[in-house]
Design a protein around this motif. Sequence first.
Motif, PDB file in Angstrom:
ATOM      1  N   LYS A  25       5.378  -4.298   2.904  1.00  0.00           N
ATOM      2  CA  LYS A  25       4.629  -4.169   1.414  1.00  0.00           C
ATOM      3  C   LYS A  25       3.777  -5.477   1.378  1.00  0.00           C
ATOM      4  CE  LYS A  25       5.558  -3.667  -3.379  1.00  0.00           C
ATOM      5  NZ  LYS A  25       6.650  -3.493  -4.475  1.00  0.00           N
ATOM      6  N   ASP A  26       4.448  -6.712   1.660  1.00  0.00           N
ATOM      7  CA  ASP A  26       3.641  -8.081   1.468  1.00  0.00           C
ATOM      8  C   ASP A  26       2.203  -7.870   2.250  1.00  0.00           C
ATOM      9  OD1 ASP A  26       5.340  -9.187  -0.096  1.00  0.00           O
ATOM     10  OD2 ASP A  26       6.408 -10.276   1.408  1.00  0.00           O
ATOM     11  N   VAL A  27       2.270  -7.449   3.762  1.00  0.00           N
ATOM     12  CA  VAL A  27       1.198  -7.415   4.593  1.00  0.00           C
ATOM     13  C   VAL A  27       0.170  -6.283   3.803  1.00  0.00           C
ATOM     14  CG1 VAL A  27       0.353  -6.645   6.558  1.00  0.00           C
ATOM     15  CG2 VAL A  27       2.281  -7.983   6.615  1.00  0.00           C
ATOM     16  N   ALA A  28       0.486  -5.088   3.517  1.00  0.00           N
ATOM     17  CA  ALA A  28      -0.151  -4.218   2.928  1.00  0.00           C
ATOM     18  C   ALA A  28      -0.931  -4.551   1.734  1.00  0.00           C
ATOM     19  CB  ALA A  28       0.683  -2.927   2.707  1.00  0.00           C
ATOM     20  N   PHE A  29      -0.373  -5.507   0.653  1.00  0.00           N
ATOM     21  CA  PHE A  29      -1.064  -5.615  -0.447  1.00  0.00           C
ATOM     22  C   PHE A  29      -1.937  -6.890  -0.174  1.00  0.00           C
ATOM     23  CE2 PHE A  29       2.175  -2.954  -2.543  1.00  0.00           C
ATOM     24  CZ  PHE A  29       1.321  -2.636  -3.569  1.00  0.00           C
ATOM     25  N   GLU A  30      -1.605  -7.814   0.817  1.00  0.00           N
ATOM     26  CA  GLU A  30      -2.600  -8.672   1.030  1.00  0.00           C
ATOM     27  C   GLU A  30      -3.684  -8.197   1.667  1.00  0.00           C
ATOM     28  OE1 GLU A  30      -1.494 -12.648   2.750  1.00  0.00           O
ATOM     29  OE2 GLU A  30       0.608 -12.638   1.705  1.00  0.00           O
ATOM     30  N   LEU A  31      -3.721  -7.449   2.753  1.00  0.00           N
ATOM     31  CA  LEU A  31      -4.757  -6.817   3.289  1.00  0.00           C
ATOM     32  C   LEU A  31      -5.553  -6.180   2.219  1.00  0.00           C
ATOM     33  CD1 LEU A  31      -3.397  -5.482   6.445  1.00  0.00           C
ATOM     34  CD2 LEU A  31      -5.231  -7.075   6.260  1.00  0.00           C
ATOM     35  N   GLY A  32      -4.848  -5.420   1.339  1.00  0.00           N
ATOM     36  CA  GLY A  32      -5.729  -4.794   0.079  1.00  0.00           C
ATOM     37  C   GLY A  32      -6.301  -5.457  -0.869  1.00  0.00           C
ATOM     38  N   GLY A  33      -5.824  -6.778  -0.875  1.00  0.00           N
ATOM     39  CA  GLY A  33      -6.478  -7.750  -1.534  1.00  0.00           C
ATOM     40  C   GLY A  33      -7.997  -8.072  -1.063  1.00  0.00           C
ATOM     41  N   SER A  36       5.572   3.147   5.281  1.00  0.00           N
ATOM     42  CA  SER A  36       4.983   2.411   3.807  1.00  0.00           C
ATOM     43  C   SER A  36       3.378   2.749   3.996  1.00  0.00           C
ATOM     44  CB  SER A  36       5.317   0.902   3.845  1.00  0.00           C
ATOM     45  OG  SER A  36       6.516   0.643   3.703  1.00  0.00           O
ATOM     46  N   CYS A  37       3.024   3.232   2.952  1.00  0.00           N
ATOM     47  CA  CYS A  37       1.599   3.764   2.770  1.00  0.00           C
ATOM     48  C   CYS A  37       0.970   3.212   1.813  1.00  0.00           C
ATOM     49  CB  CYS A  37       1.520   5.452   2.782  1.00  0.00           C
ATOM     50  SG  CYS A  37       0.069   6.050   2.722  1.00  0.00           S
ATOM     51  N   TYR A  38      -0.256   2.528   2.124  1.00  0.00           N
ATOM     52  CA  TYR A  38      -0.939   1.727   0.967  1.00  0.00           C
ATOM     53  C   TYR A  38      -2.409   2.328   1.036  1.00  0.00           C
ATOM     54  CZ  TYR A  38      -3.683  -1.794  -1.347  1.00  0.00           C
ATOM     55  OH  TYR A  38      -4.417  -2.420  -2.333  1.00  0.00           O
ATOM     56  N   ILE A  39      -2.795   2.702  -0.023  1.00  0.00           N
ATOM     57  CA  ILE A  39      -4.227   3.295  -0.236  1.00  0.00           C
ATOM     58  C   ILE A  39      -5.016   2.717  -1.371  1.00  0.00           C
ATOM     59  CG2 ILE A  39      -5.530   5.323  -0.872  1.00  0.00           C
ATOM     60  CD1 ILE A  39      -3.252   7.280   0.419  1.00  0.00           C
ATOM     61  N   SER A  40      -6.107   2.205  -1.190  1.00  0.00           N
ATOM     62  CA  SER A  40      -6.939   1.473  -1.963  1.00  0.00           C
ATOM     63  C   SER A  40      -7.061   2.389  -3.402  1.00  0.00           C
ATOM     64  CB  SER A  40      -8.212   0.978  -1.771  1.00  0.00           C
ATOM     65  OG  SER A  40      -8.134  -0.016  -0.754  1.00  0.00           O
ATOM     66  N   GLN A  91      12.778  12.960   9.608  1.00  0.00           N
ATOM     67  CA  GLN A  91      13.990  13.472   9.140  1.00  0.00           C
ATOM     68  C   GLN A  91      14.199  12.695   7.878  1.00  0.00           C
ATOM     69  OE1 GLN A  91      17.122  14.245  11.928  1.00  0.00           O
ATOM     70  NE2 GLN A  91      15.555  14.954  13.398  1.00  0.00           N
ATOM     71  N   GLY A  92      13.313  12.594   6.884  1.00  0.00           N
ATOM     72  CA  GLY A  92      13.633  11.876   5.700  1.00  0.00           C
ATOM     73  C   GLY A  92      12.646  12.346   4.625  1.00  0.00           C
ATOM     74  N   GLY A  93      12.470  11.520   3.427  1.00  0.00           N
ATOM     75  CA  GLY A  93      11.620  11.597   2.540  1.00  0.00           C
ATOM     76  C   GLY A  93      11.637  10.362   1.650  1.00  0.00           C
ATOM     77  N   GLY A  94      10.731  10.423   0.716  1.00  0.00           N
ATOM     78  CA  GLY A  94      10.650   9.482  -0.325  1.00  0.00           C
ATOM     79  C   GLY A  94       9.485   9.691  -1.140  1.00  0.00           C
ATOM     80  N   GLY A  95       8.907   8.662  -1.844  1.00  0.00           N
ATOM     81  CA  GLY A  95       7.775   8.741  -2.789  1.00  0.00           C
ATOM     82  C   GLY A  95       7.422   7.502  -3.216  1.00  0.00           C
ATOM     83  N   GLY A  96       6.604   7.446  -4.479  1.00  0.00           N
ATOM     84  CA  GLY A  96       6.073   6.292  -4.951  1.00  0.00           C
ATOM     85  C   GLY A  96       4.883   6.571  -5.911  1.00  0.00           C
ATOM     86  N   GLN A  97       3.953   5.528  -6.084  1.00  0.00           N
ATOM     87  CA  GLN A  97       2.907   5.845  -6.855  1.00  0.00           C
ATOM     88  C   GLN A  97       1.720   6.093  -5.832  1.00  0.00           C
ATOM     89  OE1 GLN A  97       3.394   1.526  -7.959  1.00  0.00           O
ATOM     90  NE2 GLN A  97       2.948   2.358  -9.838  1.00  0.00           N
ATOM     91  N   PRO A  98       0.611   6.753  -6.556  1.00  0.00           N
ATOM     92  CA  PRO A  98      -0.629   7.173  -5.703  1.00  0.00           C
ATOM     93  C   PRO A  98      -0.959   6.197  -4.584  1.00  0.00           C
ATOM     94  CG  PRO A  98      -0.800   7.895  -8.009  1.00  0.00           C
ATOM     95  CD  PRO A  98       0.205   6.993  -7.745  1.00  0.00           C
ATOM     96  N   PHE A  99      -0.878   4.802  -5.032  1.00  0.00           N
ATOM     97  CA  PHE A  99      -1.494   3.823  -4.265  1.00  0.00           C
ATOM     98  C   PHE A  99      -0.688   3.365  -3.183  1.00  0.00           C
ATOM     99  CE2 PHE A  99      -0.409   1.857  -8.071  1.00  0.00           C
ATOM    100  CZ  PHE A  99       0.368   0.795  -7.780  1.00  0.00           C
ATOM    101  N   PHE A 100       0.654   3.202  -3.451  1.00  0.00           N
ATOM    102  CA  PHE A 100       1.582   2.753  -2.600  1.00  0.00           C
ATOM    103  C   PHE A 100       2.937   3.615  -2.850  1.00  0.00           C
ATOM    104  CE2 PHE A 100       5.250  -0.129  -1.333  1.00  0.00           C
ATOM    105  CZ  PHE A 100       4.633  -0.209   0.118  1.00  0.00           C
ATOM    106  N   ALA A 101       3.592   4.019  -1.457  1.00  0.00           N
ATOM    107  CA  ALA A 101       4.596   4.673  -1.236  1.00  0.00           C
ATOM    108  C   ALA A 101       5.263   4.630  -0.235  1.00  0.00           C
ATOM    109  CB  ALA A 101       4.322   6.010  -1.776  1.00  0.00           C
TER     110      ALA A 101
END
Length: 870
Positions: free
Chosen positions: A783-791, A811-815, A838-848
């Motif tokens: 998460k840290d790497v994704a958000f630092e790159l996103g910034g 972990s998926c990050y979308i601007s 073989q799993g699942g998850g969720g989150g917000q449109p920009f990070f999940a």
Amino acid sequence: MKSQDVRAKFLSFFEEKQHSIVPSAPMVLKDDPTLMFVNAGMAPFKEYFLGNAEPKNKRITDTQKCLRVSGKHNDLEEVGYDTYHHTLFEMLGNWSFGDYFKEEAIAWAWELLTDVFGIDKDMLYVSVFEGNKEDGLDMDTEAFDIWKKYISEDRILTGDKKDNFWEMGDQGPCGPCSEIHVDIRSAEEKAKVPGKDLVNQDHPQVVEIWNLVFMQYNRKANGSLESLPNKHIDTGMGFERLCMVLQGVQSNYDTDVFTPIIKEIETITNKTYRKDEKVDVAIRVIADHVRAVAFSIADGQLPSNTGAGYVIRRILRRAVRYGFTFLDKKEPFIYRLVDVLDKKMGKAFPELKAQKQLVENVIKEEEQSFLRTLDQGLVLLNRIVEETKGDTVSGAKAFELYDTYGFPIDLTALILSEKDLKLDEAGFNEELQKQKNRSRAASETSTEDWTILIEDEDEEFIGYDALQVNVKLTRYRKVSSKKDGDMYQLVFNLTPFYPEGGGQVGDKGYLEDAYGDVVYVLNTKKENNVIIHFTETLPKHLNEPFKAVVDEKQRHRTECNHTATHLLHQALRSILGTHVEQKGSAVHSKYLRFDFSHFSKLTEDEIRDVESFVNARINGKIPLVEKRNIPKEEAIAAGAMSLFGEKYGDTVRSIQFGQSIELCGGTHVKNTADIWHFKIVSEGAVAAGIRRIEAITGDAVKDFYSENNRLFIEMKGLLNNVKEPVKALQNLQEENTSLKKQIEALLKDKAKNIKGELKSELTEINGIQFLAKKLDLDAAGLKDVAFELGGEVEHLFLLFATENEGKALLSCYISKDLVASKGLNAGQVVRELGKFIQGGGGGQPFFATAGGKNPEGIAQALAEAKKYVS
């Protein structure tokens, strides 16, 4: 006439006719497996109709709280939409057990309605049973001829088996009945359509007010009828409907039974009754349901996820969702209506006044809990809407939301309609029907008639004084179910087996005949005052005596635990305060469970004090002082505690150990020393203001300390047998915390160091900066790497994966600019790619994020990610 006066006049009228006034029984039935709740006024008296007990007085009158929300009589979904159905209602009744019959019942009903209450005779219609060829029954001409003395023949109607033949169930006492109907329409309406044409047609102003049941037959398992040895009268009059007639209004909700509650709802919600039909329905639902829930809790039934508790939770949640949807109430408010209810009904039903604080607390917590569920359901529903292709949401998805999360289907349909979407109602109903079929199949039971071996043999329980005795089998029957298979229920002339009751489990043991053949008794229960023994097989020699033997070891352990619950109750009241009241218990041979009213978690010191209090009385070797068959008033005057929700007879049994005195029918040790020791193993919350203690005694305590000692020795071995193991563990914990912080710092540094490398690996696809890669970082690092790159990088789409202890994480990050312009959604991405791991998850449109148990699928998930931007 005020409702309090209506109730009082009814009871005093029958008191003058030599009837004993008895209080309303608790709504939750404990000795009748055929019913969850009292659903008719006769339910508490079934043992008298069945001939299993003799009433003190053959004439009785009462007002009985009834609940009709499950089984054959289920009015729940109609409540609120009409003006005369209710979940909880009062049933005014008069009863004759083998005393008077049709002549008196009809005469007194007419006298009370027309002379005492002054109802215009021209408003009344009566019906009698028309007969039934299938049962070989002719028309009830006896009742018809009696009615002719009081009312013109054109107002005496005939009704079929559905309307004018009352049955307790598929088997048991039954008989023809006469219903009394009242027509409260205006003269103009009556001129258009005769009232007799509207009887039993669900007209809101032509309603049944009183049913006079002439109990004279017994329905057998094969469907045939036989005459009862005695004829009985069982009547039930709807109190709320009677008040509607006497107060000259057109709806039960316009009587003073409901108007104070409705006014309070208007005040709290800032809505006005009688301006909007949807608001009106919601107000009626809440006004009705708060009564059912409040009285159920006062009678000892808390909301829960099973059985009767589930029904109560369902009623309350129905009220909450109507308030949520149509009254815009997003915070708890129904609990505030209990005060009005208490002022209106507390005098007639003192249990409500006594339990008022508890009722308010439980309802408030249940409201808060369900409102959180609704919030979660709205999030899940929005997700379903996002994933829906087309204009129709699948019935299966809606059912999952309903079944798994408790989200109401009507609320789902309402929200979808606001979004211009449709619900596949047929699909939902299909899934619902499948579930009902599964439930029905699992609980399907067939019960044969009793086979009588010895007539008129009184059954006697001798289990307080003996654990084995020679007995004679008086009757038996076979019961078959898909859940338990074939079982036999046996009844003896006397028995040492204690039947399940008062929280205590039923005895087990065996039956042995003179030839040495043994049949095991697997359980013992009480049904309508008859003690029933459950066996898998039928004894070979039915007509010969058996030796009935209770499992002595199990009985003793159970007695230790039951006596401990009494001492625990005393301890809690002494240490926490006299506000503590028992709210339920379960007494098994291995442990005891005790529910009680208290508003905060017990501290470690309080738990130790409670244990010490109980063990002091065990060590004090206090003898049992038992008093049997004493008047209830005498026992209570001597200090014996009675429990709300329990039904006591005129004579009771009191159990005393020192200062602990309770009314109790269970079995107990002869001396507290027999318990050996008492140990609390857990303490926690059950509901608002209700705590639960689980504890053990005797052999279970010995096993507990033995196991703890074994674990302690094992732990010391792992710590190299240090002299101070606690201190050694504390040092290990401190060292572990320090190392964790170091690792976190190192991972953060690692994430910063690889940021530059990852930046150089970005690939531009359709104007999107894309990267999908597996990294050796934990979830926080990804998460840290994704958000630092996103910034630092615009138009960014990242999918990172990692593996830890045999599990996979994506972990998926979308601007946010891509989320808005391209319609990409990180939550949807990880849900779809999660299937590869073989799993699942969720989150917000920009990070999940998504977790799974298949790390081998990471490579495929990363490869598939490219499709979203290509």
